[in-house]
Design an enzyme around this catalytic site. Structure first.
Site, PDB file in Angstrom:
ATOM      1  N   CYS A   1       0.863  -1.192   0.000  1.00  0.00           N
ATOM      2  CA  CYS A   1       0.000   0.000   0.000  1.00  0.00           C
ATOM      3  C   CYS A   1       0.895   1.236   0.000  1.00  0.00           C
ATOM      4  O   CYS A   1       1.791   1.360   0.857  1.00  0.00           O
ATOM      5  CB  CYS A   1      -0.890  -0.004   1.237  1.00  0.00           C
ATOM      6  SG  CYS A   1      -1.840   1.530   1.414  1.00  0.00           S
TER       7      CYS A   1
ATOM      8  N   HIS B   1      -4.420   0.184  -5.997  1.00  0.00           N
ATOM      9  CA  HIS B   1      -4.966  -0.958  -6.746  1.00  0.00           C
ATOM     10  C   HIS B   1      -5.244  -0.601  -8.201  1.00  0.00           C
ATOM     11  O   HIS B   1      -4.940  -1.362  -9.113  1.00  0.00           O
ATOM     12  CB  HIS B   1      -6.283  -1.427  -6.112  1.00  0.00           C
ATOM     13  CG  HIS B   1      -6.159  -1.954  -4.733  1.00  0.00           C
ATOM     14  ND1 HIS B   1      -4.960  -2.135  -4.079  1.00  0.00           N
ATOM     15  CD2 HIS B   1      -7.121  -2.359  -3.856  1.00  0.00           C
ATOM     16  CE1 HIS B   1      -5.192  -2.622  -2.869  1.00  0.00           C
ATOM     17  NE2 HIS B   1      -6.480  -2.762  -2.712  1.00  0.00           N
ATOM     18  N   GLU B   2      -5.873   0.561  -8.407  1.00  0.00           N
ATOM     19  CA  GLU B   2      -6.260   0.944  -9.760  1.00  0.00           C
ATOM     20  C   GLU B   2      -5.018   1.099 -10.644  1.00  0.00           C
ATOM     21  O   GLU B   2      -4.961   0.600 -11.777  1.00  0.00           O
ATOM     22  CB  GLU B   2      -7.046   2.279  -9.740  1.00  0.00           C
ATOM     23  CG  GLU B   2      -8.417   2.194  -9.087  1.00  0.00           C
ATOM     24  CD  GLU B   2      -8.386   2.434  -7.564  1.00  0.00           C
ATOM     25  OE1 GLU B   2      -7.280   2.406  -6.956  1.00  0.00           O
ATOM     26  OE2 GLU B   2      -9.479   2.646  -6.996  1.00  0.00           O
TER      27      GLU B   2
ATOM     28  N   ASP C   1      -0.440  -5.597   0.268  1.00  0.00           N
ATOM     29  CA  ASP C   1      -1.707  -5.855  -0.408  1.00  0.00           C
ATOM     30  C   ASP C   1      -1.574  -7.171  -1.183  1.00  0.00           C
ATOM     31  O   ASP C   1      -0.491  -7.514  -1.630  1.00  0.00           O
ATOM     32  CB  ASP C   1      -2.023  -4.720  -1.395  1.00  0.00           C
ATOM     33  CG  ASP C   1      -2.544  -3.472  -0.711  1.00  0.00           C
ATOM     34  OD1 ASP C   1      -3.267  -3.575   0.289  1.00  0.00           O
ATOM     35  OD2 ASP C   1      -2.217  -2.365  -1.190  1.00  0.00           O
TER      36      ASP C   1
END
Ligand code: CA
Ligand code: CA
Ligand code: CA
Ligand code: CA
Ligand code: CA
Ligand code: CA
Ligand code: CA
Ligand code: CA
Ligand code: CA
Ligand code: CA
Ligand code: CA
Ligand code: CA
Ligand code: CA
Ligand code: CA
Ligand code: CA
Ligand code: CA
Lengths: 152, 152, 152, 152, 152, 152, 152, 152, 152, 152
Positions: J50, J91-92, J57
């Protein structure tokens, strides 16, 4: 994506008392070449109140959206969803209201919501809404929430 | 959505003796911008009678509809479905009759029904009907009821 | 196993009006050498009435038994289960009553019942009862009915 | 739907000795407004013979059709399917033959069949056929039979 | 089982503000011959608060018990579980507290609880407790809640 | 294990006309040190006839046994099971008869059978039998056939 | 479909030493009226060799095709697939090669293959290929092979 | 349970560089009457390194324990598990080492671990260990992690 | 666990031509306090030959063992299992032979094997064997391989 | 497909320290007649950090692409994915970055990615992106990753 000046991320933030009081924060987002990305949030922990009886309602909520220039910040999304805890609304209204608030905050290219409510009187209600047909050229798998089974 | 003056919601209401006697109540509904919402009811607890033998039949019923100006009130829907308990009808007729009654009561933009009947003579019958193609721009996931498996 | 003089098998037989009126018929059974056989009936189509509200209740019923000198005739079992359709009883009582009636009719070496009731108020109730520990040396797999899942 | 003068429904009817001898009976059907209904039969208990070795073959058969003016009577369908028990045919031919017989008997708007045969030599064969594209505006979910898995 | 003079069943009853304020009502129960019956309640809609952060926690709760002379009345059980909505407690304490309250109210022969909590920090916690070994001779299937899977 | 002089293995062998005519062939087997091995056969393709109506019955059959000095030859087992195709027997009798024939042919240390019959009248019957408790020290997983589900 | 003069069907036939040596036999096929039938073969038992390391690879192979004037004879298909046992090829090439050989042998209207390879280095590879869009008007369900899960 | 003076809970705490550097914090716990409670942690997000190749390994870890006077604090457990990210260890050693560290920190009545490792060379390894037989009278469901499937 | 002087780990090692030629390598293992650990290997990619027809057989193999002073080295286990690729053996013999070879190489406290063979003639065979009852005090979950389903 | 002069395949190759340092190697690929093949990689073992908290993650990643003149070499893909182990990204961004790097390296006809991230704050995020609509005439099944379930 740059986190920017968010008020909730990385801090102890209390949920708002109602959806009206909750703030959906966003972060800037730069789309690259090609069709839009689709982002899916799954919230298996949603609860609100029945506007008639005041009894708790529960739902499993899936949100798909195609961000344009802003991403919804996920912690503020969680706090926004938590703010329905003492809010009374019918399933149909509540589901669409969540969607419209995310639209309002992020002005996405497109957004879809599925609200899968736990049974009342033995009959669960699902509510589906989207802002329009999905943008051309995106990948958008089914939400795939299993149908209600009853017993056996 | 405002509950209005409903006769069944929030009261002890007995199921009607037959579908003809049952009243499907509705509540006003205001569509906002964008494509219609889709609402799904899943009733895993439906039973009627075989019109030839008088023996009970059972079905799992899924109704999808796009409300226009009225929502079906869910308690009255449950009581309506319960009113088939002593009603004799063939699977094909019974499934479509349920759909037509909801159409008549709510005048929706569109409606779909799936009736998944328990096996008779080892062969289950499913009946699918809708008022026409789904409205443009809606999200409408598959009903997703698992196929009959037999044993093994 | 010889069918004997049954009144219901192979004929058009109407369900009785109540469990009291229903007759559980049996056929003679000769156990061979070795431990008892276990016979399992699964009824996914059971319905009765709530004794307080009069609303229909639904259940998935599994009966395991070790027959001694008589088998329950399966068509009369079905008619017996159907006779609860207009009978009001609490889940706990209803489940055990079914079991005791089969015990009374067949005097088995042993019997077990699982009643898996559809949710009311969002909470399903299961009721399990048996006449005692299973006989020595038998094979008796779990009933294996999936747990209630809610949504998601 | 009126049952009419059927020879098999509600009587003890023996299966025919071969598909040629079996009679598929129908009942009149009146379509209402709107797109056609789709009716699905699932037969998990089908068996025929291998035309080369004479050994039994087994299949899981799903038939979807859009009735026009006649419904296939379900008991006669069952007896028709049972009539393949001593009939030798290749999987491809047998599956399509079932479909064509139902078409011939009911003259439907449309019909689809899926034959999911048990493995021979470790390789199952599935056969899919339909009379053409499905009619406009109908609801027709996937047959959804799970793929063959082998072990593990 | 006789409903007796209950304050909550069949009336509009509001959930208590806290578990301390909630009343678990019971109804008399008469055990017949044979080993005790086991009754299972499954509550897929449980929520409380984290005592440290005040954020909502969610759990799936399964309660198995062997009633002696009193049954827990299921509507009061639901209201009792609802009373945790604004109550802060650790998973371990909360799960066992629910169990002890049902024990206190019904004085059962035996009771088991499983609390299956939604993940926090990516790690779900399950809590299992029972009053002792299950009574002899009862049927008590596994609670069978699927293990946490993560993704994929 | 040596194949020996079998009449059916590796040849075109027709199924016998009835179980009485079928021959269960065996091959010599030498147990090594340690507890017995357990061998499981799963036949998903079993069919016989109802002795009352003459209609076909279908079952999923699982046989577990602990061979002593002889193994059942698997092709002859298949032909034996096929020989029930025109044989009329009640579920209880038929299941146990299969087991006893394998016992008679192989004189195993132990044998278990599970017969999972397809529903008749909406109610499937399972029959379980074994020659006694399983031998000490063996590994014997559950047969694990999923329970009957009905629809939904 | 007439079996014709096949060299492998109904005889003890050894697999060829390599795909080049294997012969895919066909049988004549007469299409009737209507859209083409689709035939699916599922081979859960495929193995070849890694061309770099010589280690075995395993795959689950699904072939869908729309036969025109010839069907692939299923036993020769099995022997053809078995002939890859000592053949080294990359997943991408091997999957498409199987497809092209079936096309060459049967000259179908259309063919699709899915090769679902077991993981190497923790990452499974799937390869999908077809000769073009499926013919109009056919029924062609998804191959439906479950996605790789890893653990948990 | 009182949170006490923990260094990690409710603060931004970085994972330790290695398991040796990680501190498992505990909170006091008071057992009430009756058998011990069992607490299960499921970590679907575990990764360490192969001690031979240095490549990452992944596992799904389930820990069951019966706390005595101290509970493991769940955030410190997460940080402890995270500290294996750059730690090299064989599956067998790594799994048991996790268990022994939780035992050392909490001195529980009993502890069990299951480590379900992702496949290497196509073969996953699972490691199971516990401190001894489970305490008398507790409820301890199976960990229930699905077996490795491969493909198909 | 120290890797020691292994000939196969971390090198390009070719599978042996037969099980007799394959070497199962081990590494030293030191058990700590408490009951033994259980280690499970799952091989979803096993193939051998039918000793009668020479056709390939496939199986899913699960091995559980309690190591004493030596662990089986997992790469050599894989190569050992691969060495059956051209080896002909009956299912019963082959499964137990694998187990005995691992016992011989590692002299474990205990070992169990489950061999789940793909169907031949429509009937899969599973073979289960273990060296004796599992050691006291270990955790040993079920192998949990799903039962053969056939189709549907 | 010819392996060519790769630096990583068949050698002990360490993962790069960051995605920037990782090299995605390719091998030449010759498309035959017909529509493009689709190749799917599934990586159930992805982890990154992260960017805000530095905590790990985890994600399940599925990549579908239609190679043109070059295939991604699968071992270098694995090492590339491993290089995110110490890389911080939202994440994106992370999901799309993986996709763009494979596009850059192989210049495919088309590429799709699905990133299914483990839950944070109880809400998992999925990210879907593709370079455009899939090429005409290909077979491209759904990625089919099950939806997040929560508990129960
Ligand atoms: Ca889709
Ligand atoms: Ca049901
Ligand atoms: Ca769909
Ligand atoms: Ca069991
Ligand atoms: Ca849930
Ligand atoms: Ca579909
Ligand atoms: Ca497998
Ligand atoms: Ca159990
Ligand atoms: Ca077991
Ligand atoms: Ca589809
Ligand atoms: Ca995982
Ligand atoms: Ca258990
Ligand atoms: Ca497989
Ligand atoms: Ca177990
Ligand atoms: Ca079947
Ligand atoms: Ca699809």
């Amino acid at each position: 994506m740059q986190p920017g000046n968010l008020s909730q991320l990385g801090r102890a933030a209390a949920p708002a008392a109602s959806p009206d009081d909750a703030v959906l924060e966003t972060v800037p987002y730069t789309r690259g070449d090609g069709p839009p990305a689709i982002v899916r949030f799954t919230c298996a922990e949603f609860t609100s109140l029945c506007p008639v009886t005041g009894q708790p309602d529960f739902a499993h909520i899936v949100i798909d959206y195609a961000p344009d220039a802003r991403l919804v910040e996920s912690k503020s999304l969680k706090l926004f969803l938590t703010s329905f805890r003492n809010h009374g609304a019918f399933h149909e209204d509540c589901t669409v209201m969540i969607a419209r608030r995310v639209v309002e905050a992020t002005k996405p290219l497109w957004l879809r919501i599925g609200g899968y409510w736990y049974p009342r009187g033995g009959i669960p209600i699902d509510v589906f809404w989207q802002t329009g047909p999905a943008p051309d050229g995106v990948y958008l798998p089914e939400q795939g929430v299993p149908p209600y089974r009853g017993r056996g």
